[in-house]
Enzyme design. Structure first.
Site, PDB file in Angstrom:
ATOM      1  N   ILE A 157       0.697  -1.198   0.207  1.00 31.87           N
ATOM      2  CA  ILE A 157      -0.305   0.286  -0.180  1.00 31.87           C
ATOM      3  C   ILE A 157       1.353   1.044   0.069  1.00 31.87           C
ATOM      4  O   ILE A 157       1.664   1.402   0.911  1.00 31.87           O
ATOM      5  CB  ILE A 157      -0.793  -0.156   1.277  1.00 31.87           C
ATOM      6  CG1 ILE A 157      -1.999  -1.370   1.784  1.00 31.87           C
ATOM      7  CG2 ILE A 157      -1.731   1.090   1.525  1.00 31.87           C
ATOM      8  CD1 ILE A 157      -2.714  -1.351   2.083  1.00 31.87           C
ATOM      9  N   GLY A 187       8.501   4.938   1.787  1.00 34.63           N
ATOM     10  CA  GLY A 187       7.620   4.947   3.075  1.00 34.63           C
ATOM     11  C   GLY A 187       5.848   4.411   3.038  1.00 34.63           C
ATOM     12  O   GLY A 187       5.304   4.776   1.813  1.00 34.63           O
ATOM     13  N   SER A 188       5.439   2.919   3.392  1.00 30.57           N
ATOM     14  CA  SER A 188       3.853   2.643   3.751  1.00 30.57           C
ATOM     15  C   SER A 188       3.587   1.672   4.574  1.00 30.57           C
ATOM     16  O   SER A 188       4.709   1.678   5.532  1.00 30.57           O
ATOM     17  CB  SER A 188       3.510   2.293   1.811  1.00 30.57           C
ATOM     18  OG  SER A 188       2.839   2.119   1.638  1.00 30.57           O
ATOM     19  N   ARG A 189       2.788   1.004   3.872  1.00 27.32           N
ATOM     20  CA  ARG A 189       2.322  -0.509   4.460  1.00 27.32           C
ATOM     21  C   ARG A 189       2.491  -1.442   4.014  1.00 27.32           C
ATOM     22  O   ARG A 189       2.360  -1.377   2.468  1.00 27.32           O
ATOM     23  CB  ARG A 189       1.472   0.122   5.521  1.00 27.32           C
ATOM     24  CG  ARG A 189       0.337  -0.181   4.606  1.00 27.32           C
ATOM     25  CD  ARG A 189      -0.682   0.097   6.057  1.00 27.32           C
ATOM     26  NE  ARG A 189      -1.911  -0.382   6.235  1.00 27.32           N
ATOM     27  CZ  ARG A 189      -2.650  -0.126   6.519  1.00 27.32           C
ATOM     28  NH1 ARG A 189      -3.051   1.485   7.110  1.00 27.32           N
ATOM     29  NH2 ARG A 189      -4.071  -0.857   7.187  1.00 27.32           N
TER      30      ARG A 189
END
Length: 226
Positions: A157, A187-189
């Protein structure tokens, strides 16, 4: 430690641009040496930060057919039972790992098996911890039929800073636990969805390492003889 392939081109052109700007400053702004020196320092720090973002450290990969391994470095920010509408259309246990800009951003297969489903979704760039980022942000969805039997769904994501998701898998591929399946820039998940009877091995706030940390144990499905 080596530099990941996704960062080599970016790092090369960033280095060229910074060198060019610094050379121009020393050539045409020679009267302000203090500013030039400060700018050199800022350029060096910026390049080192970018360099560490694309690092690809060695990992002692852990493999086992019924163990679910962390697909990314980061912090466990969500553990809850939710309705998964895209593929299963039923209730699953969700585990979400948030990756800050200082984490390694390689994403790894949490389990070995066969890719039964893959889809890329263009979308928004809400902050990665926003509850709606799982369904509104740019993302990929991968479903793997594990060697232990259960299917596992995981999503890359994008976040507010991450503006590009890279993936290396497609439907029908055989994947190996711990191998890279993609990369998320800046940066994310990653969300993982498992059956409700899965035994979790992590809790909220735990920090995990992709390819090394066990996050859950799947309930092995025994094939029917009839």
């Amino acid at each position: 430690m080596k530099i990941h392939k996704e960062g080599r081109r970016i790092l090369f052109f960033t280095l060229l641009a910074l060198l060019a700007v610094n050379l121009l400053l020393f050539r045409f702004n020679s009267r302000n040496e203090t500013f030039n020196i400060i700018f050199v320092g800022v350029s060096a720090v910026a390049f080192l930060l970018l360099l560490q973002f694309f690092r690809s450290p060695y990992r002692n990969l852990l493999t086992h057919e019924d163990l679910l391994i962390a697909p990314a470095d980061g912090k466990v920010v969500v553990i809850e039972d939710v309705h998964e509408p895209e593929y299963f259309d039923d209730t699953r246990k969700q585990i979400s790992i948030f990756m800050s800009p200082i984490n390694v951003h390689i994403t790894r297969n949490p389990i070995s098996g066969v890719v039964r489903y893959f889809k890329y979704h263009p979308g928004n760039y809400l902050v990665a911890w926003h509850p709606k980022s799982s369904t509104k942000n740019e993302r990929t969805t991968v479903v793997v039929q594990s060697e232990a039997g259960p299917m596992v769904l995981f999503r890359q994501i994008a976040g507010a800073m991450a503006r590009r998701i890279v993936w290396y898998v497609s439907e029908g591929d055989e994947v190996s636990q711990g191998e890279e399946f993609g990369f998320i820039k800046f940066g994310s998940r990653v969300d993982v969805y498992v059956p409700l009877d899965t035994e979790l091995k992590v809790k909220l706030g735990d920090k995990v390492k992709g390819g090394e940390t066990v996050i859950a144990q799947l309930k092995t499905q025994t094939p029917s003889l009839f």
